[in-house]
Design a protein around this motif. Structure first.
Motif, PDB file in Angstrom:
ATOM      1  N   LEU A  57      -8.729 -14.723   9.828  1.00  0.00           N
ATOM      2  CA  LEU A  57      -8.692 -13.220  10.340  1.00  0.00           C
ATOM      3  C   LEU A  57      -8.868 -13.121   8.460  1.00  0.00           C
ATOM      4  CD1 LEU A  57      -7.077 -12.223  13.768  1.00  0.00           C
ATOM      5  CD2 LEU A  57      -9.456 -12.543  12.717  1.00  0.00           C
ATOM      6  N   ARG A  58      -8.642 -13.006   8.275  1.00  0.00           N
ATOM      7  CA  ARG A  58      -8.058 -13.093   6.674  1.00  0.00           C
ATOM      8  C   ARG A  58      -9.348 -13.172   5.947  1.00  0.00           C
ATOM      9  NH1 ARG A  58      -2.855 -14.788   5.647  1.00  0.00           N
ATOM     10  NH2 ARG A  58      -3.071 -15.767   4.228  1.00  0.00           N
ATOM     11  N   ARG A  59      -9.747 -14.227   6.034  1.00  0.00           N
ATOM     12  CA  ARG A  59     -11.282 -14.181   5.880  1.00  0.00           C
ATOM     13  C   ARG A  59     -12.615 -13.252   6.539  1.00  0.00           C
ATOM     14  NH1 ARG A  59     -13.299 -19.976   6.338  1.00  0.00           N
ATOM     15  NH2 ARG A  59     -14.208 -19.055   8.207  1.00  0.00           N
ATOM     16  N   GLU A  60     -12.282 -13.023   7.300  1.00  0.00           N
ATOM     17  CA  GLU A  60     -13.077 -12.412   8.330  1.00  0.00           C
ATOM     18  C   GLU A  60     -13.330 -11.081   8.208  1.00  0.00           C
ATOM     19  OE1 GLU A  60     -16.269 -14.105   9.826  1.00  0.00           O
ATOM     20  OE2 GLU A  60     -15.330 -15.835   8.554  1.00  0.00           O
ATOM     21  N   VAL A  61     -12.330 -10.260   8.770  1.00  0.00           N
ATOM     22  CA  VAL A  61     -11.792  -9.125   8.771  1.00  0.00           C
ATOM     23  C   VAL A  61     -12.120  -8.667   7.114  1.00  0.00           C
ATOM     24  CG1 VAL A  61     -11.263  -6.921   9.823  1.00  0.00           C
ATOM     25  CG2 VAL A  61     -11.502  -9.647  11.076  1.00  0.00           C
ATOM     26  N   PRO A  62     -13.197  -8.094   7.049  1.00  0.00           N
ATOM     27  CA  PRO A  62     -13.366  -6.838   5.218  1.00  0.00           C
ATOM     28  C   PRO A  62     -12.277  -6.275   5.608  1.00  0.00           C
ATOM     29  CG  PRO A  62     -15.646  -6.841   5.838  1.00  0.00           C
ATOM     30  CD  PRO A  62     -14.445  -7.474   7.240  1.00  0.00           C
ATOM     31  N   GLY A  63     -11.318  -5.958   4.793  1.00  0.00           N
ATOM     32  CA  GLY A  63      -9.851  -4.758   4.516  1.00  0.00           C
ATOM     33  C   GLY A  63      -8.450  -4.991   5.341  1.00  0.00           C
ATOM     34  N   LEU A  64      -8.650  -6.369   6.006  1.00  0.00           N
ATOM     35  CA  LEU A  64      -7.635  -6.435   6.914  1.00  0.00           C
ATOM     36  C   LEU A  64      -6.456  -7.328   5.726  1.00  0.00           C
ATOM     37  CD1 LEU A  64      -5.825  -7.106   9.178  1.00  0.00           C
ATOM     38  CD2 LEU A  64      -7.215  -9.321   9.589  1.00  0.00           C
ATOM     39  N   THR A  65      -5.556  -6.657   4.902  1.00  0.00           N
ATOM     40  CA  THR A  65      -3.837  -6.798   4.260  1.00  0.00           C
ATOM     41  C   THR A  65      -3.134  -8.243   5.181  1.00  0.00           C
ATOM     42  OG1 THR A  65      -3.141  -4.984   4.483  1.00  0.00           O
ATOM     43  CG2 THR A  65      -4.980  -5.203   3.577  1.00  0.00           C
ATOM     44  N   GLN A  66      -2.948  -8.755   4.804  1.00  0.00           N
ATOM     45  CA  GLN A  66      -1.500  -9.191   5.181  1.00  0.00           C
ATOM     46  C   GLN A  66      -0.085  -8.397   5.962  1.00  0.00           C
ATOM     47  OE1 GLN A  66      -1.306 -12.788   5.327  1.00  0.00           O
ATOM     48  NE2 GLN A  66       0.749 -12.310   6.324  1.00  0.00           N
ATOM     49  N   GLY A  67      -0.269  -7.146   5.706  1.00  0.00           N
ATOM     50  CA  GLY A  67       0.569  -6.632   6.113  1.00  0.00           C
ATOM     51  C   GLY A  67      -0.108  -6.326   7.162  1.00  0.00           C
ATOM     52  N   LEU A 119      11.857 -21.076   7.583  1.00  0.00           N
ATOM     53  CA  LEU A 119      11.728 -19.915   5.828  1.00  0.00           C
ATOM     54  C   LEU A 119      10.301 -18.695   6.436  1.00  0.00           C
ATOM     55  CD1 LEU A 119      10.651 -22.440   3.334  1.00  0.00           C
ATOM     56  CD2 LEU A 119      13.299 -21.255   4.239  1.00  0.00           C
ATOM     57  N   LYS A 120      11.112 -17.811   5.915  1.00  0.00           N
ATOM     58  CA  LYS A 120      10.150 -15.940   6.604  1.00  0.00           C
ATOM     59  C   LYS A 120       9.596 -16.126   5.055  1.00  0.00           C
ATOM     60  CE  LYS A 120      11.150 -11.672   9.247  1.00  0.00           C
ATOM     61  NZ  LYS A 120      12.307 -11.401   9.633  1.00  0.00           N
ATOM     62  N   ARG A 121       9.167 -15.164   5.086  1.00  0.00           N
ATOM     63  CA  ARG A 121       8.722 -14.503   3.445  1.00  0.00           C
ATOM     64  C   ARG A 121       9.073 -12.851   4.184  1.00  0.00           C
ATOM     65  NH1 ARG A 121       2.554 -14.506   1.172  1.00  0.00           N
ATOM     66  NH2 ARG A 121       2.998 -12.651  -0.225  1.00  0.00           N
ATOM     67  N   ILE A 122       9.671 -12.952   2.827  1.00  0.00           N
ATOM     68  CA  ILE A 122      10.076 -11.387   2.618  1.00  0.00           C
ATOM     69  C   ILE A 122       9.651 -10.013   1.652  1.00  0.00           C
ATOM     70  CG2 ILE A 122      12.210  -9.484   1.789  1.00  0.00           C
ATOM     71  CD1 ILE A 122      12.111 -11.191   4.474  1.00  0.00           C
ATOM     72  N   ASP A 123       8.860  -9.183   2.102  1.00  0.00           N
ATOM     73  CA  ASP A 123       8.098  -9.109   0.727  1.00  0.00           C
ATOM     74  C   ASP A 123       9.479  -7.543   0.062  1.00  0.00           C
ATOM     75  OD1 ASP A 123       5.530  -9.294   1.225  1.00  0.00           O
ATOM     76  OD2 ASP A 123       5.359  -7.661   3.019  1.00  0.00           O
ATOM     77  N   LEU A 124       9.298  -8.015  -1.651  1.00  0.00           N
ATOM     78  CA  LEU A 124       9.940  -7.561  -2.050  1.00  0.00           C
ATOM     79  C   LEU A 124       9.083  -6.170  -3.020  1.00  0.00           C
ATOM     80  CD1 LEU A 124      11.833 -10.275  -3.061  1.00  0.00           C
ATOM     81  CD2 LEU A 124      12.418  -8.232  -1.279  1.00  0.00           C
ATOM     82  N   GLY A 125       8.093  -5.620  -2.712  1.00  0.00           N
ATOM     83  CA  GLY A 125       7.679  -4.864  -3.571  1.00  0.00           C
ATOM     84  C   GLY A 125       6.098  -5.366  -3.818  1.00  0.00           C
ATOM     85  N   GLN A 126       6.384  -4.891  -5.124  1.00  0.00           N
ATOM     86  CA  GLN A 126       4.791  -6.048  -5.580  1.00  0.00           C
ATOM     87  C   GLN A 126       5.242  -7.233  -6.115  1.00  0.00           C
ATOM     88  OE1 GLN A 126       5.250  -4.007 -10.049  1.00  0.00           O
ATOM     89  NE2 GLN A 126       4.113  -3.174  -9.374  1.00  0.00           N
ATOM     90  N   THR A 127       6.909  -8.267  -5.074  1.00  0.00           N
ATOM     91  CA  THR A 127       6.942  -9.488  -4.870  1.00  0.00           C
ATOM     92  C   THR A 127       7.247  -9.585  -3.674  1.00  0.00           C
ATOM     93  OG1 THR A 127       9.061  -9.319  -5.922  1.00  0.00           O
ATOM     94  CG2 THR A 127       7.378  -9.761  -7.455  1.00  0.00           C
ATOM     95  N   SER A 128       7.290 -11.129  -4.043  1.00  0.00           N
ATOM     96  CA  SER A 128       7.543 -11.604  -2.227  1.00  0.00           C
ATOM     97  C   SER A 128       8.547 -12.672  -2.095  1.00  0.00           C
ATOM     98  CB  SER A 128       6.354 -12.138  -1.722  1.00  0.00           C
ATOM     99  OG  SER A 128       5.592 -11.374  -0.765  1.00  0.00           O
ATOM    100  N   ARG A 129       9.692 -13.587  -1.653  1.00  0.00           N
ATOM    101  CA  ARG A 129      10.510 -14.314  -1.799  1.00  0.00           C
ATOM    102  C   ARG A 129      10.594 -14.752   0.273  1.00  0.00           C
ATOM    103  NH1 ARG A 129      15.456 -13.984  -3.726  1.00  0.00           N
ATOM    104  NH2 ARG A 129      16.563 -15.853  -2.230  1.00  0.00           N
ATOM    105  N   SER A 130      10.415 -16.028  -0.534  1.00  0.00           N
ATOM    106  CA  SER A 130      10.684 -17.104   1.020  1.00  0.00           C
ATOM    107  C   SER A 130      12.451 -16.307   1.521  1.00  0.00           C
ATOM    108  CB  SER A 130      10.368 -18.127   1.461  1.00  0.00           C
ATOM    109  OG  SER A 130       8.912 -18.035   1.250  1.00  0.00           O
ATOM    110  N   GLU A 131      12.617 -16.830   2.872  1.00  0.00           N
ATOM    111  CA  GLU A 131      14.117 -17.093   2.559  1.00  0.00           C
ATOM    112  C   GLU A 131      14.498 -17.571   4.122  1.00  0.00           C
ATOM    113  OE1 GLU A 131      16.065 -13.294   3.000  1.00  0.00           O
ATOM    114  OE2 GLU A 131      16.000 -11.968   0.956  1.00  0.00           O
TER     115      GLU A 131
END
Length: 323
Positions: A19-29, A192-204
């Motif tokens: 979907l990220r590849r096929e749908v323009p403007g679709l961000t991960q968030g 693991l779960k991806r955690i968004d930290l503003g400009q960066t991310s980490r896995s927890e």
């Protein structure tokens, strides 16, 4: 709602990546929010991010507002003589189908905000007489050194991408750890779960019941140790989550040296860099058989091994079997 029928090229892709590849403007968030609220449907049923698609599947997706700006053109890095020689020194193996690089620590694989020099922007210099520009097949973190596979064509890239998504690629990493794992070898089976930290991310670490948790499995083996203070380990990931090895080593209570994001200590005796290296890769060669490539250790890891008195075996020469 917009309905999208999955073509042959989308077969076996993860739903979120398709979907990220096929749908323009679709961000991960936005995608994660739509999935959590059940607004994306797969063949009429609630969709999961990690669902594998088959040809003919029908996805129902809400209308997505177009991006405010047109996508930026691919950034090409200006290659002077010094940078061209640097890239040539990275090449561990090359034939008519693939190129294998030994990426140095600190060099990003792709561009982004504030990134002027990256592997993807340098690939034009490796095209030579081939009709297509070389293409990335997988990724390494900016601060991780070691093996990076490049395809010489779209056909080869598709084959190799499928191999990396499945279980056909054997990956071996080496890492210097702060501490010694309680068990000298074992398996880390920790979602693991991806955690968004503003400009960066980490896995927890995450509960297996968490809908955003991703399966993550790593085998490890201690290769050498300096008492209980430091250890050299071999890591074999069976999944490919963001920062998986870094998060799993932290979960063992032994973070990777120089990893400020995941608690790795810094010491005057070691370089202020991440001590994680993609050492060996065994993967199906697109033209038959399998290719095994090992990457020499970077200078900062060699210095760390020397300080601890650990042997530093030379990398084996690339070899292809079963042609």
């Amino acid at each position: 709602m917009t309905e999208i029928q999955v073509p042959e090229a989308g077969a076996d892709m993860r739903l979120d990546r398709f979907l990220r590849r096929e749908v323009p403007g679709l961000t991960q968030g936005v995608l994660q929010k739509l999935l959590r609220t059940g607004k994306i449907r797969l063949n009429g049923n609630r969709a999961e991010a990690n669902a594998r698609l088959t040809q003919g599947d029908v996805l129902s997706v809400p209308e997505i507002a177009p991006p405010a700006e047109a996508p930026k053109q691919r950034q090409v890095v200006k290659m002077d003589e010094a940078r061209t020689k640097e890239l040539e020194r990275m090449v561990l193996y090359s034939d008519e189908s693939v190129i294998v690089l030994n990426k140095p620590a600190g060099l990003p694989v792709q561009g982004g905000s504030g990134i002027a020099v990256h592997v993807d922007g340098m690939l034009d210099a490796l095209q030579g007489d081939h009709p297509e520009r070389p293409k990335l097949v997988h990724r390494l973190d900016r601060d991780t050194s070691g093996i990076l596979v490049i395809a010489r064509s779209g056909r080869v890239a598709s084959k190799l991408s499928a191999a990396f998504r499945g279980r056909d690629v054997a990956k071996t990493y080496w890492a210097l750890l702060a501490g010694l794992p309680e068990q000298l070898e074992g398996r880390i089976d920790l979602p693991l779960k991806r955690i968004d930290l503003g400009q960066t991310s980490r896995s927890e670490p995450a509960s297996r019941k968490d809908k955003e948790a991703q399966k993550a499995i790593t085998d490890y083996r201690v290769l050498d140790k300096a008492g209980k203070k430091f250890s050299l380990v071999e890591l074999n990931p069976h999944t490919g989550r963001m920062h998986q090895l870094r998060a799993h080593c932290l979960a063992l209570g032994t973070p990777i040296l120089g990893d400020e994001v995941y608690g790795g200590i810094f010491s005057e005796h070691f370089a202020d860099q991440l001590h994680l290296h993609a050492r060996r890769l065994i993967f199906p060669h697109p033209e038959g058989g399998s290719l095994t490539v090992e990457a020499p250790l970077p200078k900062h890891m060699l210095a760390g091994l020397n300080y601890l008195g650990f042997p530093a075996p030379e990398a084996e020469k690339p070899h292809r079997n079963g042609r």
